[in-house]
Design a protein around this motif. Structure first.
Motif, PDB file in Angstrom:
ATOM      1  N   LEU A  16     -12.691  16.054  13.550  1.00 46.44           N
ATOM      2  CA  LEU A  16     -12.339  14.655  13.792  1.00 46.44           C
ATOM      3  C   LEU A  16     -13.157  13.789  12.843  1.00 46.44           C
ATOM      4  CD1 LEU A  16     -12.266  14.641  17.685  1.00 46.44           C
ATOM      5  CD2 LEU A  16     -10.323  14.576  16.126  1.00 46.44           C
ATOM      6  N   PHE A  17     -12.708  12.553  12.638  1.00 46.67           N
ATOM      7  CA  PHE A  17     -13.438  11.651  11.750  1.00 46.67           C
ATOM      8  C   PHE A  17     -14.471  10.891  12.573  1.00 46.67           C
ATOM      9  CE2 PHE A  17      -8.960  11.688   9.997  1.00 46.67           C
ATOM     10  CZ  PHE A  17      -9.206  12.772   9.172  1.00 46.67           C
TER      11      PHE A  17
ATOM     12  N   LEU B  51     -14.666   6.938  13.051  1.00 45.46           N
ATOM     13  CA  LEU B  51     -13.519   6.200  13.604  1.00 45.46           C
ATOM     14  C   LEU B  51     -13.433   6.472  15.105  1.00 45.46           C
ATOM     15  CD1 LEU B  51     -10.832   7.083  10.897  1.00 45.46           C
ATOM     16  CD2 LEU B  51     -12.277   5.054  11.005  1.00 45.46           C
TER      17      LEU B  51
ATOM     18  N   ILE C 267      -4.788   6.696  11.915  1.00 39.95           N
ATOM     19  CA  ILE C 267      -5.028   6.558  10.474  1.00 39.95           C
ATOM     20  C   ILE C 267      -3.985   7.335   9.665  1.00 39.95           C
ATOM     21  CG2 ILE C 267      -6.723   8.459  10.246  1.00 39.95           C
ATOM     22  CD1 ILE C 267      -8.209   6.413   8.308  1.00 39.95           C
ATOM     23  N   GLY C 268      -3.578   8.502  10.180  1.00 35.73           N
ATOM     24  CA  GLY C 268      -2.537   9.261   9.483  1.00 35.73           C
ATOM     25  C   GLY C 268      -1.214   8.511   9.450  1.00 35.73           C
TER      26      GLY C 268
ATOM     27  N   LYS D 263      -1.713   5.131   7.238  1.00 34.69           N
ATOM     28  CA  LYS D 263      -1.982   5.248   5.807  1.00 34.69           C
ATOM     29  C   LYS D 263      -1.041   6.227   5.113  1.00 34.69           C
ATOM     30  CE  LYS D 263      -5.473   2.510   6.274  1.00 34.69           C
ATOM     31  NZ  LYS D 263      -5.246   1.080   5.980  1.00 34.69           N
ATOM     32  N   VAL D 264      -0.643   7.274   5.813  1.00 37.90           N
ATOM     33  CA  VAL D 264       0.172   8.298   5.158  1.00 37.90           C
ATOM     34  C   VAL D 264       1.660   8.024   5.375  1.00 37.90           C
ATOM     35  CG1 VAL D 264       0.689  10.753   5.040  1.00 37.90           C
ATOM     36  CG2 VAL D 264      -1.663  10.002   5.349  1.00 37.90           C
TER      37      VAL D 264
ATOM     38  N   LYS E 126       2.864   5.193   6.565  1.00 34.79           N
ATOM     39  CA  LYS E 126       3.105   3.759   6.365  1.00 34.79           C
ATOM     40  C   LYS E 126       3.820   3.118   7.558  1.00 34.79           C
ATOM     41  CE  LYS E 126       1.736   4.422   2.071  1.00 34.79           C
ATOM     42  NZ  LYS E 126       0.329   4.240   1.769  1.00 34.79           N
TER      43      LYS E 126
ATOM     44  N   ARG F 151      -4.039  14.159  17.357  1.00 33.86           N
ATOM     45  CA  ARG F 151      -3.987  13.633  15.991  1.00 33.86           C
ATOM     46  C   ARG F 151      -2.879  14.310  15.196  1.00 33.86           C
ATOM     47  NH1 ARG F 151      -9.138  14.233  12.127  1.00 33.86           N
ATOM     48  NH2 ARG F 151      -8.551  16.430  12.218  1.00 33.86           N
TER      49      ARG F 151
ATOM     50  N   MET G  33       1.473  12.825  13.852  1.00 34.92           N
ATOM     51  CA  MET G  33       2.211  12.895  12.587  1.00 34.92           C
ATOM     52  C   MET G  33       3.633  13.383  12.835  1.00 34.92           C
ATOM     53  SD  MET G  33       0.128  11.717  10.437  1.00 34.92           S
ATOM     54  CE  MET G  33       0.908  12.078   8.862  1.00 34.92           C
TER      55      MET G  33
END
Lengths: 248, 280
Positions: free
Chosen positions: A94-95, A98, A106-107, A110-111, A113, A155, A159
Motif C-alpha cells: 500500500l502507499f 496516502l 489514485i489509480g 490518475k490512470v 482519468k 485497491r 481498477m
C-alpha cells in the motif's frame, strides 16, 4: 466458443536470472472466470510465474499472451494491460503516504482519468465489499495486517480488473487475520472473477479452486482438479509436498 | 525512589554512579563549564588583539548594517551584500535542484547512455576543486558563451551543487521500498506517474535532512565567488575592510550573518520535516 478461449496463455516459457533457471518450459492456460491455485515449495517459481502475467518480471523465451495482448519486456501495451489485472502482494505494498481512500482512488483518478467524486463512490463500494468502510480516512499504518491486505484487494478491485493475481496474500499475516482475508477472497471467487492465486492455504484452495497446479524447480509438475489433486496426485513429488503441508 | 534504595535481585545494593560523574553531569555545572570555555576563547581573542595593538572600533559597524537618513530606515552595505548572497544562493539552488533531479533520473533510468552521461558529469564535478570550477566558468566559459560574472557565479554554484544534490535524490529514491514500484505498476501507472505520485512524495522525508545540509553548504560556498568579485557578502566585507581596516569587526560580523541565515534555514526545514513525517 469464445468462452473457451484462454485469457492467460503460457507457451513454452523459460525465465532465467543469470544462469539460474526460474521457469522451465512452462505451458499453461487460464480460461475466463477460472480460479487457479498454484502451490509448491519455496523457490519453485510460482511467484515468478504469477509476476510474469502482468509483466513485473519478463520471461526470457517462449510466448505469453494475456487478455489478447502479448507480454514481453519493454512492451508499451503492458501498461494498459495492467489496468485490467489486479495484483495483491505478500507485503501489501500500500502507499503509506496516502489515506486508505486515496490509495483506492489514485489509480482510477490518475490512470483511468475518472473524476474524483466518481472514483470515491467506487472506492467506498469496494471498501464495503472488503468489510472495512469505516477505515477510509486512516493511513495504512494505522490498520492491522489483515485490514491492510483487504485494502490492497479493494485497491485492485477499484481498477475494475478482470483478472486478479494473488501472490501469497496471507503469508505475511498473523494467523488470526488470515481468515478475514481468505473470506474476502472466497466472496470474490463467487463473483466469477478470473483468479490466479499462489498460496499454501489448502482449505481455501479446496473451497474455490477450479484447477490446482503444483510446481517444483521451475517446472509445472501437476495440473488437476482439486478433488483429484488432493486425493490422488499423479506425481510422487506432489504427493510428498501435500503430505508435508497437510500433516498438521 | 532514590538511587540508593534500588537493590539488585540478590539483595545487594546497586552501586550508585560516582559523585564526581554526577557533579559534572548536572546541568548548572555543565552550563558553567560551557560559559567558562567560551569566556576563555573570547578573552584570549580580546587580549591577543590588545597585545598586537588592535584598535577596536565597534561603533563604526552599525552604519554598514543599517542607517537612518532623511529618507528613513536604510540598509547598509553589508546587508546589501547579504541580500546578494541570498539571491545567488536561492537562484543557484533552484537550478541545482532541477539539474540534480535530472541527473538522478538519468542515472536511475536504466538506459546505458543515461547513466553514462550522469556518472561522467558527477565524476567531472566532484573531482575538481570548487575554486578551479569558478575560474573555469568565469575565465574560460564566460568569454566563450558571453556571460557576466553574476551569471558565471550562479552557474558554477548550480553545477557544483547539482552533483551533490543528484546523489541526495538518488539515495532518497532508492530508499523507497521496491514494493512501492510494484504496487504502482500493478495499478497501471507509468514510470513518470509512479515517480510523481508514489515515489517522490515518499522520498521527501529521506531527502530533507541531507538537502538542508546542502542549502546551508550552498549559502556558505557562495562566498567563494568573491574571487571573481561578485558583490556578495564576503566581497562587500573585503571592500569595506580595504577602505577602513576594520578587519576584526567586519569578519566577526560576516561570520555572524552567515550563521544567522543558516540557523534560520535549519529551523525552517526541521519544521517542514515534521510535516512530511510518514508512519510506515
Amino acid at each position: 466458443m469464445s468462452q473457451e478461449q484462454p485469457i492467460i496463455k503460457f507457451q513454452n516459457v523459460d525465465k532465467f536470472y543469470g544462469t539460474f533457471q526460474a521457469l522451465s518450459d512452462v505451458s499453461i492456460e487460464v480460461k475466463p472466470s477460472e480460479r487457479m491455485v498454484i502451490c509448491g515449495p519455496s523457490g519453485s517459481g510460482k511467484s515468478t510465474l504469477i509476476r510474469c502475467i502482468n509483466g513485473l518480471e519478463s520471461h526470457s523465451t517462449g510466448k505469453l499472451v494475456v487478455d489478447g495482448v502479448e507480454v514481453f519486456e519493454g512492451s508499451k501495451e503492458i501498461i494498459k494491460l495492467r489496468q485490467n489485472i489486479g495484483m495483491v502482494f505478500q507485503q501489501f505494498n500500500l502507499f503509506p503516504h496516502l489515506t486508505v481512500l486515496e490509495n483506492l482512488t489514485i489509480g482510477p483518478i490518475k490512470v483511468r482519468k475518472i473524476a474524483k467524486q466518481e472514483a470515491e463512490v467506487i472506492a467506498r463500494k469496494y471498501l464495503d465489499r472488503v468489510h472495512i468502510p469505516e477505515q477510509a480516512d486512516k493511513l495504512p499504518a494505522e490498520l492491522s495486517g489483515g485490514q491492510q491486505q483487504r485494502v490492497a484487494i479493494a485497491r485492485s478491485l477499484c481498477m475494475e480488473s478482470r483478472i486478479m493475481l494473488f501472490d501469497e496474500p496471507t503469508s505475511a499475516l498473523d494467523p488470526e487475520m488470515i481468515n478475514e482475508v481468505l473470506d474476502v477472497m472466497v466472496e470474490l471467487a463467487d463473483t466469477g472473477m478470473t483468479m490466479v492465486c499462489v498460496t499454501h492455504e489448502m482449505g481455501f484452495a479446496r473451497k474455490v479452486a477450479d484447477t490446482m497446479v503444483f510446481m517444483d524447480e521451475g517446472k509445472i509438475i501437476e495440473v488437476a482438479a482439486p478433488d483429484k489433486f488432493f486425493s490422488n496426485p499423479e506425481s510422487q513429488r506432489c504427493k510428498e509436498f501435500l503430505e508435508q503441508i497437510l500433516e498438521h | 525512589m532514590s538511587s540508593a534504595e534500588i537493590e539488585s535481585y540478590k539483595g545487594i545494593a546497586v552501586k550508585s554512579r560516582p559523585a564526581l560523574t554526577l557533579f559534572f553531569a548536572s546541568t548548572p555545572v555543565s552550563v558553567l563549564i560551557y560559559l567558562l570555555i567560551v569566556g576563555l576563547i573570547m578573552y584570549s581573542a580580546y587580549t591577543g588583539a590588545q597585545s598586537m595593538g588592535y584598535n577596536w572600533q565597534w561603533y563604526q559597524l552599525p552604519k554598514y548594517l543599517y542607517a537612518f537618513t532623511d529618507d528613513g530606515f536604510q540598509f547598509g552595505e553589508l546587508m546589501f551584500g547579504l541580500g546578494h548572497t541570498i539571491n545567488i544562493s536561492v537562484v543557484s539552488f533552484l537550478l541545482a535542484f532541477l539539474l540534480g533531479l535530472l541527473v538522478a533520473l538519468l542515472r536511475l533510468s536504466g538506459l546505458l547512455i543515461g547513466s553514462a552521461v550522469a556518472i561522467g558529469f558527477l565524476e567531472f564535478v566532484r573531482n575538481i576543486p570548487l575554486l578551479v570550477l569558478v575560474y573555469l566558468f568565469y575565465y574560460v566559459l564566460g568569454p566563450i558563451f558571453k556571460f557576466d560574472r553574476y551569471t558565471a557565479s550562479i552557474l558554477v554554484l548550480a553545477v557544483y551543487h547539482s552533483a551533490l544534490i543528484s546523489e541526495i535524490f538518488r539515495a532518497g529514491i532508492n530508499a523507497v521500498a521496491k514494493g512501492q514500484w510494484e504496487g504502482a505498476k500493478s495499478i497501471g501507472m507509468t514510470t513518470s506517474q509512479t515517480y510523481r505520485y508514489i515515489i517522490l512524495p515518499q522520498s521527501i522525508r529521506f531527502m530533507l535532512p541531507p538537502m538542508t545540509g546542502e542549502v546551508v553548504h550552498m549559502v556558505k560556498s557562495s562566498a567563494i565567488v568573491s574571487v571573481i568579485a561578485v558583490a556578495e557578502l564576503t566581497t562587500v566585507g573585503q571592500n569595506i575592510i580595504s577602505d577602513t581596516y576594520l578587519s576584526f569587526e567586519i569578519w566577526f560580523t560576516i561570520a555572524a550573518l552567515y550563521f544567522v541565515v543558516t540557523v534560520i534555514l535549519s529551523i525552517g526545514v526541521s519544521y517542514i520535516e515534521k510535516r512530511y513525517a510518514v508512519v510506515t
